[in-house]
Scaffold this motif. Structure first.
Motif, short mmCIF file in Angstrom:
data_model
loop_
_atom_site.label_atom_id
_atom_site.label_comp_id
_atom_site.label_asym_id
_atom_site.label_seq_id
_atom_site.Cartn_x
_atom_site.Cartn_y
_atom_site.Cartn_z
N PRO A 175 9.54 -3.41 -4.12
CA PRO A 175 10.14 -2.16 -4.59
C PRO A 175 9.22 -1.51 -5.62
N LEU A 176 9.28 -0.19 -5.70
CA LEU A 176 8.44 0.53 -6.66
C LEU A 176 9.06 0.41 -8.05
N VAL A 210 -0.53 8.51 0.86
CA VAL A 210 0.90 8.57 1.19
C VAL A 210 1.65 7.38 0.60
N VAL A 211 2.80 7.68 -0.02
CA VAL A 211 3.73 6.62 -0.44
C VAL A 211 4.99 6.77 0.41
N VAL A 212 5.47 5.64 0.98
CA VAL A 212 6.75 5.63 1.71
C VAL A 212 7.71 4.75 0.92
N PRO A 234 15.83 -2.00 3.72
CA PRO A 234 14.67 -2.59 4.39
C PRO A 234 13.99 -1.58 5.31
N VAL A 235 12.72 -1.82 5.61
CA VAL A 235 11.97 -0.93 6.50
C VAL A 235 12.62 -0.93 7.89
N GLY A 236 12.90 0.27 8.39
CA GLY A 236 13.44 0.41 9.76
C GLY A 236 14.82 -0.16 9.94
N VAL A 278 3.80 1.17 0.92
CA VAL A 278 5.19 1.08 1.41
C VAL A 278 6.01 0.29 0.40
N HIS A 279 7.15 0.86 -0.03
CA HIS A 279 8.05 0.17 -0.96
C HIS A 279 9.46 0.19 -0.39
N ASP A 280 10.04 -0.98 -0.14
CA ASP A 280 11.44 -1.00 0.31
C ASP A 280 12.36 -1.14 -0.91
N TRP A 281 13.65 -1.10 -0.70
CA TRP A 281 14.66 -1.21 -1.75
C TRP A 281 14.33 -0.30 -2.94
N THR A 282 13.91 0.91 -2.64
CA THR A 282 13.55 1.89 -3.68
C THR A 282 14.26 3.19 -3.32
N GLN A 283 15.29 3.52 -4.07
CA GLN A 283 16.08 4.70 -3.72
C GLN A 283 15.65 5.92 -4.54
#
Ligand SMILES: Cc1cc2nc3c(=O)[nH]c(=O)nc-3n(C[C@H](O)[C@H](O)[C@H](O)COP(=O)(O)OP(=O)(O)OC[C@H]3O[C@@H](n4cnc5c(N)ncnc54)[C@H](O)[C@@H]3O)c2cc1C
Length: 497
Positions: free
Chosen positions: A22-23, A54-56, A61-63, A196-201
């Protein structure tokens, strides 16, 4: 917490979801892509190819959201081709189909370029009706003519199902994949070129200042891509859209349908076979829908299971899941630039979003590079199509008005919290005030305001999914009131009993 409707997906049940960090610290990028589903990742891949930083980020979770809840079919036509031709004319409909064909090809070339292990295969799509009645035949002929009008080659054959179709035709060269595996694999191959950072709202975007915020940090960017599936925050687009729940089941079967996309129009059923990682044969069956917040008494997933049992030799327990579907007022999605020059949107895909995601990736990446393309005028979220949208607008706003006014005046259920069974929820009168009450499996009661924080419509209990759903714009809340999906930005306000 895991939303109940996400637990059952065939693509997620034994998937080894890779974790990304996460970021936690503020950062900068050329482009922030919000959402790591099909739309976000395909867009990020194109932007990285164009040399952009690019930051995603994804809140989960991803996808793991709508993309992983789909059937995994990629096809050039849209659902209801005849309506598209009637509404937009044959030439525009032809271009739409060509953009979608290109999108499927670009997804295929990513699969080959990175050797993505996601079960991608080219297959035939079968369009059929089960009945031979006059109405079914007329509807079939109308659809066939529309397919031919937009240049799709239609072969009058039927195959691969254990029951006969009244009429059918086949379109070659469509495709299927495992959508969750595609996203997982693509993200892994993008790492190094894309952060890529997941769990980042993302909780806020200040477009003028060029800053997006998470609860912990901020991201400065020149462009923001909202690849979030829902139209969160874009009220104009939101007001035009109808929101539906769509249900899916995967059932272990002895006899699989032939490879391919099978669409049985008069039954509103799409089905495909999948060979699981455990070697079992699965039938994936979708097509039960209802407006969000207007949950039918009979379980839609059970209706799909009953259908599977009628037509296939089922052997084992089914998996069931469901997801939100946003339909635009004029049958085409909203993709492209918004009222803010630096904010890009992709939403309103209806049931055909995996391929629209590929169209969105191209259109948004080209827009960010500054080149305009022929899709802009047709798909722009800023378009205004009063004639084409009229029926959709009326339906949507009549529904909103009915729920905003009618549901507020409606009486609470006559029951009391004491008589509420475990696992059930209801709108009850508590001290003269209507209250959303849920009793959990352990017997504890939870009470909340029934007003959706978005526009104060009254939420409705969805007993099949154990959620509170807002019938106006589709916000959803867990049984205990936590926000599951917007446009609302917070959960239901807790109340004391
Ligand atoms: C039962 C069913 C079957 C379907 N089958 C098909 C099919 O076969 N073919 C087809 O073309 N379409 C199908 N669809 C439609 C398709 O699933 C969707 O249209 C498509 O997956 C949308 O992709 P997406 O990337 O835009 O959205 P998503 O996959 O939902 O990705 C959006 C992401 O944004 C993230 N996000 C949202 N808000 C925030 C935030 N504030 N901060 C950070 N991240 C955020 C979410 O966590 C999510 O991961 C089906 C739909 C259903 C329900």
């Amino acid at each position: 917490m895991t939303e109940p409707s996400l637990r059952g997906s065939l693509w997620l049940h034994d998937a080894d979801l890779r974790r990304y960090r996460p970021l936690t610290a503020s950062t900068r990028a050329d482009v922030l892509v919000v959402g790591a589903g099909m739309t976000g990742l395909l867009t990020a891949a194109r932007l990285a190819d164009n040399g952009l930083d690019v930051v995603v980020v994804d809140a989960g979770p991803v996808g793991g959201r709508n993309t992983a809840l789909s059937t995994g079919n990629l096809y050039a036509p849209v659902s209801r081709m005849a309506d598209l031709v009637a509404r937009w004319g044959g030439d525009t409909a032809t271009r739409v189909v060509q953009w979608r064909q290109q999108a499927v090809r670009s997804i295929e070339s990513l699969v080959h370029r990175y050797d993505l292990r996601c079960g991608f295969q080219r297959v035939t799509m079968q369009y059929g009706v089960q009945e031979r009645s006059r109405d079914a035949t007329a509807a079939f002929e109308r659809e066939l003519q529309a397919y031919q009008r937009v240049g799709l080659s239609c072969d009058h054959r039927q195959s691969g199902l254990p029951f006969a179709l009244g009429h059918a035709f086949q379109i070659p060269d469509q495709a299927q994949l495992d959508p969750a595996a595609f996203c997982q694999e693509l993200a892994q191959h993008l790492v190094g070129r894309v952060r890529v950072h997941d769990w980042t709202q993302i909780v806020d975007i200040d477009a003028a200042a060029g800053i997006a915020r998470t609860p912990d940090c901020s991201i400065r960017a020149r462009h923001f891509v909202l690849a979030t599936h829902s139209p969160a925050g874009f009220n104009l687009v939101q007001a035009e859209m109808e929101v539906y729940r769509e249900y899916a089941v995967a059932v272990p079967v002895r006899d699989m349908p032939a490879p391919g996309v099978h669409w049985i129009a008069d039954r509103q059923r799409s089905l495909r076979g999948v060979r699981g990682t455990d070697g079992r044969h699965w039938l994936v069956l979708v097509g039960e829908t209802h407006r969000t917040g207007e949950t039918p008494a009979t379980d839609p997933a059970q209706r799909l299971i009953d259908d599977a049992q009628r037509n296939f030799r089922v052997e084992g327990e089914p998996m069931c899941w469901s997801a939100q579907q946003f339909r635009s007022a004029d049958q085409l999605p909203y993709i492209g630039g918004s009222a803010h020059d630096n904010v890009w949107v992709a939403t309103g895909y209806g049931p055909d979003g995996l391929t629209w995601a590929g169209v969105a990736a191209r259109m948004i990446a080209e827009g960010i590079q500054g080149s305009s393309n022929e899709m802009d005028g047709v798909l722009s979220p800023m378009r205004f199509t009063p004639v084409r949208s009229a029926a959709g607008w009326l339906r949507t706003n009549a529904t909103v008005a009915r729920h905003m006014v009618g549901d507020r005046l409606a009486a609470a259920s006559a029951g009391t919290a004491q008589t509420l069974a475990p696992g059930c929820g209801a709108l009850l009168a508590v001290d003269g005030k209507r209250t959303a009450v849920y009793r959990d499996d352990a017997g504890t009661l939870h009470a909340m305001s029934p007003l959706c924080p978005h526009l104060k419509c009254v939420v409705q209990w969805n007993g099949h999914e154990r959620t509170w759903d807002c019938p106006c714009h589709g916000s959803r809340f867990s049984a205990t009131g936590q926000l599951l999906e917007g446009p609302a930005k917070q959960g239901l306000t807790p109340q004391t009993l």
